[in-house]
Structures are given as C-alpha cells and as structure tokens.
Design a protein around this motif. Structure first.
Motif, PDB file in Angstrom:
ATOM      1  N   VAL A 179       0.834  -1.203   0.000  1.00 46.31           N
ATOM      2  CA  VAL A 179       0.000   0.000   0.000  1.00 46.31           C
ATOM      3  C   VAL A 179       0.869   1.254   0.000  1.00 46.31           C
ATOM      4  CG1 VAL A 179      -1.630   1.358   1.381  1.00 46.31           C
ATOM      5  CG2 VAL A 179      -1.995  -1.097   1.083  1.00 46.31           C
ATOM      6  N   LEU A 180       1.914   1.255   0.816  1.00 45.35           N
ATOM      7  CA  LEU A 180       2.824   2.405   0.852  1.00 45.35           C
ATOM      8  C   LEU A 180       3.455   2.640  -0.514  1.00 45.35           C
ATOM      9  CD1 LEU A 180       4.352   4.580   2.451  1.00 45.35           C
ATOM     10  CD2 LEU A 180       6.046   2.827   3.049  1.00 45.35           C
ATOM     11  N   ALA A 181       3.898   1.552  -1.167  1.00 50.93           N
ATOM     12  CA  ALA A 181       4.519   1.689  -2.487  1.00 50.93           C
ATOM     13  C   ALA A 181       3.511   2.188  -3.525  1.00 50.93           C
ATOM     14  CB  ALA A 181       5.107   0.352  -2.920  1.00 50.93           C
ATOM     15  N   LEU A 182       2.293   1.673  -3.485  1.00 51.20           N
ATOM     16  CA  LEU A 182       1.275   2.075  -4.463  1.00 51.20           C
ATOM     17  C   LEU A 182       0.873   3.540  -4.293  1.00 51.20           C
ATOM     18  CD1 LEU A 182      -1.003  -1.095  -4.512  1.00 51.20           C
ATOM     19  CD2 LEU A 182       0.425  -0.249  -6.375  1.00 51.20           C
ATOM     20  N   VAL A 183       0.673   3.958  -3.041  1.00 54.72           N
ATOM     21  CA  VAL A 183       0.297   5.355  -2.792  1.00 54.72           C
ATOM     22  C   VAL A 183       1.408   6.298  -3.245  1.00 54.72           C
ATOM     23  CG1 VAL A 183      -0.182   7.052  -0.982  1.00 54.72           C
ATOM     24  CG2 VAL A 183      -1.293   4.811  -0.915  1.00 54.72           C
ATOM     25  N   THR A 184       2.654   5.939  -2.896  1.00 55.28           N
ATOM     26  CA  THR A 184       3.788   6.766  -3.305  1.00 55.28           C
ATOM     27  C   THR A 184       3.891   6.834  -4.825  1.00 55.28           C
ATOM     28  OG1 THR A 184       4.981   6.138  -1.292  1.00 55.28           O
ATOM     29  CG2 THR A 184       6.291   7.052  -3.090  1.00 55.28           C
ATOM     30  N   ASP A 185       3.726   5.684  -5.472  1.00 53.68           N
ATOM     31  CA  ASP A 185       3.809   5.634  -6.939  1.00 53.68           C
ATOM     32  C   ASP A 185       2.734   6.506  -7.585  1.00 53.68           C
ATOM     33  OD1 ASP A 185       4.801   4.404  -9.482  1.00 53.68           O
ATOM     34  OD2 ASP A 185       2.746   3.653  -9.530  1.00 53.68           O
ATOM     35  N   GLN A 186       1.516   6.472  -7.042  1.00 59.16           N
ATOM     36  CA  GLN A 186       0.433   7.273  -7.619  1.00 59.16           C
ATOM     37  C   GLN A 186       0.672   8.764  -7.441  1.00 59.16           C
ATOM     38  OE1 GLN A 186      -2.226   6.107  -9.550  1.00 59.16           O
ATOM     39  NE2 GLN A 186      -0.831   4.356  -9.453  1.00 59.16           N
ATOM     40  N   LEU A 187       1.187   9.165  -6.296  1.00 59.12           N
ATOM     41  CA  LEU A 187       1.471  10.585  -6.067  1.00 59.12           C
ATOM     42  C   LEU A 187       2.618  11.064  -6.963  1.00 59.12           C
ATOM     43  CD1 LEU A 187       1.112  10.699  -2.177  1.00 59.12           C
ATOM     44  CD2 LEU A 187      -0.409  11.756  -3.858  1.00 59.12           C
ATOM     45  N   LEU A 188       3.644  10.221  -7.119  1.00 59.33           N
ATOM     46  CA  LEU A 188       4.710  10.567  -8.050  1.00 59.33           C
ATOM     47  C   LEU A 188       4.201  10.569  -9.490  1.00 59.33           C
ATOM     48  CD1 LEU A 188       7.672   8.516  -6.506  1.00 59.33           C
ATOM     49  CD2 LEU A 188       7.468  11.001  -6.567  1.00 59.33           C
ATOM     50  N   GLY A 189       3.265   9.678  -9.782  1.00 59.20           N
ATOM     51  CA  GLY A 189       2.651   9.657 -11.114  1.00 59.20           C
ATOM     52  C   GLY A 189       1.886  10.940 -11.404  1.00 59.20           C
TER      53      GLY A 189
ATOM     54  N   GLY B  44       1.790  15.834 -14.483  1.00 60.22           N
ATOM     55  CA  GLY B  44       1.815  17.291 -14.404  1.00 60.22           C
ATOM     56  C   GLY B  44       2.966  17.889 -15.188  1.00 60.22           C
ATOM     57  N   LEU B  45       4.122  17.246 -15.128  1.00 58.65           N
ATOM     58  CA  LEU B  45       5.274  17.703 -15.904  1.00 58.65           C
ATOM     59  C   LEU B  45       5.052  17.519 -17.393  1.00 58.65           C
ATOM     60  CD1 LEU B  45       8.139  16.248 -13.652  1.00 58.65           C
ATOM     61  CD2 LEU B  45       7.617  18.676 -13.999  1.00 58.65           C
ATOM     62  N   ALA B  46       4.435  16.380 -17.761  1.00 65.31           N
ATOM     63  CA  ALA B  46       4.194  16.107 -19.179  1.00 65.31           C
ATOM     64  C   ALA B  46       3.174  17.072 -19.779  1.00 65.31           C
ATOM     65  CB  ALA B  46       3.735  14.660 -19.356  1.00 65.31           C
ATOM     66  N   LYS B  47       2.154  17.430 -18.983  1.00 63.35           N
ATOM     67  CA  LYS B  47       1.065  18.282 -19.487  1.00 63.35           C
ATOM     68  C   LYS B  47       1.214  19.742 -19.070  1.00 63.35           C
ATOM     69  CE  LYS B  47      -2.277  14.490 -19.552  1.00 63.35           C
ATOM     70  NZ  LYS B  47      -3.607  14.006 -19.080  1.00 63.35           N
ATOM     71  N   ARG B  48       2.364  20.053 -18.437  1.00 58.70           N
ATOM     72  CA  ARG B  48       2.609  21.418 -17.955  1.00 58.70           C
ATOM     73  C   ARG B  48       1.492  21.894 -17.027  1.00 58.70           C
ATOM     74  NH1 ARG B  48       6.463  19.923 -20.516  1.00 58.70           N
ATOM     75  NH2 ARG B  48       7.778  21.163 -21.902  1.00 58.70           N
ATOM     76  N   SER B  49       1.040  20.965 -16.160  1.00 59.34           N
ATOM     77  CA  SER B  49      -0.042  21.283 -15.228  1.00 59.34           C
ATOM     78  C   SER B  49       0.529  21.531 -13.844  1.00 59.34           C
ATOM     79  CB  SER B  49      -1.060  20.138 -15.180  1.00 59.34           C
ATOM     80  OG  SER B  49      -1.992  20.343 -14.145  1.00 59.34           O
ATOM     81  N   ARG B  50       0.580  22.786 -13.444  1.00 55.86           N
ATOM     82  CA  ARG B  50       1.122  23.129 -12.138  1.00 55.86           C
ATOM     83  C   ARG B  50       0.249  22.563 -11.021  1.00 55.86           C
ATOM     84  NH1 ARG B  50       3.091  29.177 -11.290  1.00 55.86           N
ATOM     85  NH2 ARG B  50       4.476  28.391 -12.933  1.00 55.86           N
ATOM     86  N   VAL B  51      -1.058  22.469 -11.248  1.00 55.58           N
ATOM     87  CA  VAL B  51      -1.978  21.946 -10.228  1.00 55.58           C
ATOM     88  C   VAL B  51      -1.630  20.499  -9.887  1.00 55.58           C
ATOM     89  CG1 VAL B  51      -4.370  21.346  -9.724  1.00 55.58           C
ATOM     90  CG2 VAL B  51      -3.842  23.512 -10.856  1.00 55.58           C
ATOM     91  N   ARG B  52      -1.388  19.682 -10.917  1.00 53.04           N
ATOM     92  CA  ARG B  52      -1.047  18.277 -10.682  1.00 53.04           C
ATOM     93  C   ARG B  52       0.296  18.149  -9.946  1.00 53.04           C
ATOM     94  NH1 ARG B  52      -3.522  14.266 -14.167  1.00 53.04           N
ATOM     95  NH2 ARG B  52      -5.175  15.206 -15.420  1.00 53.04           N
ATOM     96  N   ILE B  53       1.247  18.949 -10.355  1.00 49.09           N
ATOM     97  CA  ILE B  53       2.570  18.890  -9.729  1.00 49.09           C
ATOM     98  C   ILE B  53       2.476  19.247  -8.244  1.00 49.09           C
ATOM     99  CG2 ILE B  53       4.878  19.906  -9.697  1.00 49.09           C
ATOM    100  CD1 ILE B  53       4.578  20.333 -12.728  1.00 49.09           C
TER     101      ILE B  53
ATOM    102  N   GLY C 195       0.551  16.506  -6.240  1.00 51.45           N
ATOM    103  CA  GLY C 195       1.375  15.336  -5.978  1.00 51.45           C
ATOM    104  C   GLY C 195       2.434  15.604  -4.921  1.00 51.45           C
ATOM    105  N   ALA C 196       3.116  16.747  -5.048  1.00 49.56           N
ATOM    106  CA  ALA C 196       4.164  17.089  -4.088  1.00 49.56           C
ATOM    107  C   ALA C 196       3.590  17.316  -2.695  1.00 49.56           C
ATOM    108  CB  ALA C 196       4.909  18.337  -4.555  1.00 49.56           C
TER     109      ALA C 196
END
Length: 512
Positions: A202-212, A217-226, A229-230
C-alpha cells in the motif's frame, strides 16, 4: 486471529514511521546524486558508460548481502573516527540501510534521466544553440523540462524498489515493515507476514500514484497536478513520521537473533526493564556475527547468546573443555578482548544437535552420529541458514567424516517442515526446541563431543557493563529458566494451532 491483527495494528505506527524515514531519505539522496550525474553522463559518453556500468553492477548484488556488507565496513570506519575524532559512526540499523538503499535507487533514476536527455530531438537543441543559449540556460529552460517526465518515470520505479527493499533492512538492525515479515515467517504468524507485505504494498502504491501525478503534471505542464502530488507526498511523509518524533528515545536496546527462542528472550528482558520504568527498543532478526559485533561496538546494550557459539565463532576455539571450564574462560576472554560482560547463564542449554524422525532413525538403526556415518551418503541434511558455514559443522565433519547426499539450508521453522515432509532426512535441530518432543524426533548423540556446550548467557555491552538498573533488572533471570520451561515457551510460539506471541510466551518465564 483478531488478537494477532490487533497486535500487528498496534505496531504499525512505529514500523511505518521507521520505514518511511529510511525509504524517503534513501530516495532523496539517490535523486540528489543521480540527476546531476545524469547530466554529466548525457554530455560525455565515457562518463555515461562508467556511471551506468557501476549502477548496473550494484543491482546485481543481492540486496540482503549489500545491506549486511555495509555493517563491517561502517564498523571499521567507526573505529577510525572514534580514534581520530572521538566520534563513532552508527554501524547498525539506519546508516548501513540508508547507504545500501541509496545505491539501489540510483540505476532507474540515472538510466531514465540519461535516456530523457539524450533522446531529445536534435532540432530542439540546435534551435536553442541558434538563439545563443548558454549550456546552463539550455539545460534549465529546454532540456530539463522536456526530459522531466521520463526522469520521473525512473524516480517512480526507484521509489517502489526502495520501499520494497527496505523490508530487508531488519536483519541489520533497522526497524521497518520487514519486522512483521521476518518475525512472522519464523513464528509462522501469517497474519504478521500478510500485514507486513500488505502495508509495504500500500505504501509503495500510494507513493507511486502521487509521483505519477507529478509525472503527468510535468508532461502536461499542469502546475496543479505537480503541486497536488508534491503536497500529498509531503503531508503523507510528515504524518508517517509523527510517531518517530512523538516517542521518547529508547534507553536500552535489546538484540535478538532470527528464531523464536531469541524473540521470546528479548521480550522477557524487555518486560523486566519496563517493569522498572525503563524505555526499551528491540532490534530482532540479527545474524550471529552481526549481533555480537553490534554489542561490542555499543550499538546494542544486551542480548542472549550461547556459550558454544561464542566459543567457536567469536573466540575461534576448536577444543571442547568441560562446561564449567569453558564458561569461566569464555567470560574472562570476552571481558578482556571486547569489554563485554557475561552476566550469567539463564539455566538451560540450547545446543546444536542432529535429529531425525523417530521411526526413520529406528528403521535405519541410527542412535548417534557415529551410527549415522555409514548411511549419511544416502540421506539429505536440512540445516538452518547459518549452520553449514559455522565452525560446529566443520567440527562434526572433522570428528565423524560426515558426507551427506545433499545439504540444504532453510529458515529454522521451514527446516522442521522439511523433515516432516521428507525433503530432509536429518536436521540441525536445537536442543531446547519444543518441536523435538512435539514432532517425535530422535536426537542423535555426540559420543566424540565434537559440539561444545551451549548454555544460554546474558551478554552486556561495554558501555552498560556497570549499569546498575540493567543489572538489577536482569540478574534475577540468571539460573531461573529450566530447559523444560524454555521448551514449553518455544512450543507456545512454534505450534501449529493456538499460537501465542513471543511476548505472551515470555510472560510464562518471568520470575515470580
């Protein structure tokens, strides 16, 4: 089942806190090293080859071996820094685990970042150069933004890998979600095993989704997503670390090896110290070589070992004098060489013995090790994880010339299973194990006295040798535990049904 789940849940805050602290620190350092190195590697083919080759080589080293290898290295460095600056480097627990996991995290980050930087459209780079951008401007304004999504994919892979591998840090003294898994496997507490695996997943999956989220956000230039996630990572990390800062620092650190009896004895000593109002931390699942060196270096305060193990592994002796003589000389030598205080023997022996199923031994006419020799070449030996590399096994082979058809190593619990299931004909059992009687095993005699006595003794680190509180709490245990009492306590933890926790079994041994 409900009580086991409740016990597992109660341990979660501390285990999760330590696991998150280790994983986050290793990943953070891995990113801080790998990203600048990736920029250099993208600029120079020679640097790229060397960096990726070294990072790939590190990945080929088994993770548990890499974790263990850092302990003696740090122990040697600690001795040097203590001599030179009066400051010791912690050699057990967090530091060796952090170094090993940092190295493991680097390959996916480095490889993806290099791929992202070297895979950019040459026309984009040419255009940047054409408008007069400096290399620094080109990196920060063009290359880094375009390569960021690919680099983030590597960071996601590294995060999952680091969180999973951190469960293996338990044998080098680092508390983690692996404590559930190692203790559960040894005591066949499958609730603990599943709880530890599930929590890590669960810890790995949650971390992976937040990093995803940051990656998209970086790919779509979406500051909100970045930002989302952070912020999620920051809040989750801080929340997980709260128990670490809220808990008081432990005054006494108790060590234990990786089998049921050691877990029980660690709980027994912890109960005695807690009854006197002392704070306690346990580091369990440690190997024989690591645990003694940790005690001598002051990374542990106290643990129970066995006179035969100390005689052969620590002092390097191959002779087997009478019990009283061995114990007396052992105490003197541990004090002289290492400053380690032997408080006394608990009152029972847990010796290595060779054992067989009673009906099988009877049918082959085997009553002792000497009688085993003519038949050994047709039989399979099942040993615990350490036995085949220990001096005791070498001593048995010298004394009897034993040659088995095959020699296999098992987790101690699964070693008994292997005997019952026919995967082993003979096992390296422990004389205080309750499963010897419960499984109707025949213990083979040692007429040539190849194996020394194995009295359970309490060892105290040099820095605690004169600690009145510690000695007062543990001295009543000396001579207070019979082998029958220890066998019953061990069986409470190891039996198939109605299992007790090591703490509950330890309660039956408390002096009244």
């Amino acid at each position: 089942m409900n009580s086991e789940f409740a016990n597992a849940w109660a341990l979660l805050p501390n285990y999760l806190s330590a696991h998150v602290a280790l994983s986050a620190a290793a990943l953070g350092i891995g990113i801080a090293i790998s990203l600048p190195l990736a920029v250099l590697a993208a600029r120079s083919e020679r640097v790229r080859w060397v960096a990726l080759a070294i990072a790939s080589l590190i990945q080929t080293i088994p993770s548990l071996a890499l974790l263990a290898l850092f302990y003696p290295v740090l122990l040697a460095l600690s001795a040097l820094t203590l001599k030179a600056f009066g400051l010791a480097i912690p050699a057990l627990g967090f530091v060796p685990s952090l170094l090993a996991l940092t190295l493991y995290s680097m390959l996916p980050i480095l490889r993806n970042a290099v791929a992202g930087l070297t895979g950019l459209d040459p026309a984009v780079i040419e255009a940047a150069n054409g408008v007069g951008m400096t290399p620094s401007q080109r990196l920060w304004q063009i290359e880094a933004p375009l390569a960021a999504p690919v680099a983030m994919a590597g960071i996601r892979t590294a995060a999952v890998l680091t969180i999973g591998t951190a469960t293996l840090s338990t044998p080098v003294g680092q508390t983690s979600l692996g404590n559930y898994i190692f203790a559960g496997l040894q005591t066949e507490n499958w609730v603990y095993v599943l709880f530890g695996c599930g929590a890590a997943a669960v810890l790995a999956l949650v971390t992976d989704q937040l990093l995803g989220l940051i990656e998209t956000g970086l790919a779509k230039r979406s500051r909100v997503r970045i930002v989302a996630g952070a912020l999620g990572l920051a809040i989750g990390t801080v929340a997980a670390l709260v128990p670490m800062f809220a808990s008081s620092s432990a005054r006494y650190v108790i060590g234990a090896k990786n089998f049921s009896e050691q877990f029980i004895l660690a709980e027994l000593m912890a109960a005695r110290l807690k009854a006197q109002g002392s704070a306690v931390e346990q580091k369990t699942g440690l190997g024989s070589a690591v645990i003694f060196r940790a005690l001598a270096a002051g990374d542990l305060d106290v643990y129970v070992d066995y006179s035969g193990t100390l005689w052969t592994n620590v002092l390097g002796r191959i002779d087997t004098p009478p019990r009283e003589e061995l114990t007396a000389e052992l105490g003197r030598e541990l004090k002289r060489r290492y400053g380690v205080e032997m408080l006394g023997a608990l009152g029972f022996e847990n010796a290595y013995v060779l054992a067989m199923k009673a009906d099988r031994a009877k049918s082959l006419g085997i009553t002792d090790i000497a009688a085993l020799v003519p038949t050994a070449s047709r039989l399979t030996l099942g040993a615990d994880l350490e036995f085949l590399s220990r001096p005791e096994w070498a001593a048995l082979r010298r004394a009897y010339g034993l040659q088995f058809k095959a020699e296999n190593s098992f987790n101690p619990t699964f070693m008994y299973r292997a005997l019952q299931g026919g995967q082993a004909d003979v096992i390296s059992a422990f004389s205080s194990d309750g499963r010897i009687a419960a499984d109707s095993l025949t213990v083979l005699g040692d007429p040539r006295r190849a194996i020394p006595p194995y009295d359970a003794v309490i060892l105290i680190s040099p820095r605690r040798a004169n600690d009145a509180t510690l000695i007062a709490a543990l001295k009543p245990l000396v001579g207070a535990i019979s082998v029958d009492a220890m066998r019953k306590a061990n069986l409470m933890v190891d039996r198939d049904t109605d299992k007790l926790s090591p703490a509950a079994a330890a309660a039956t041994l408390l002096p009244r």
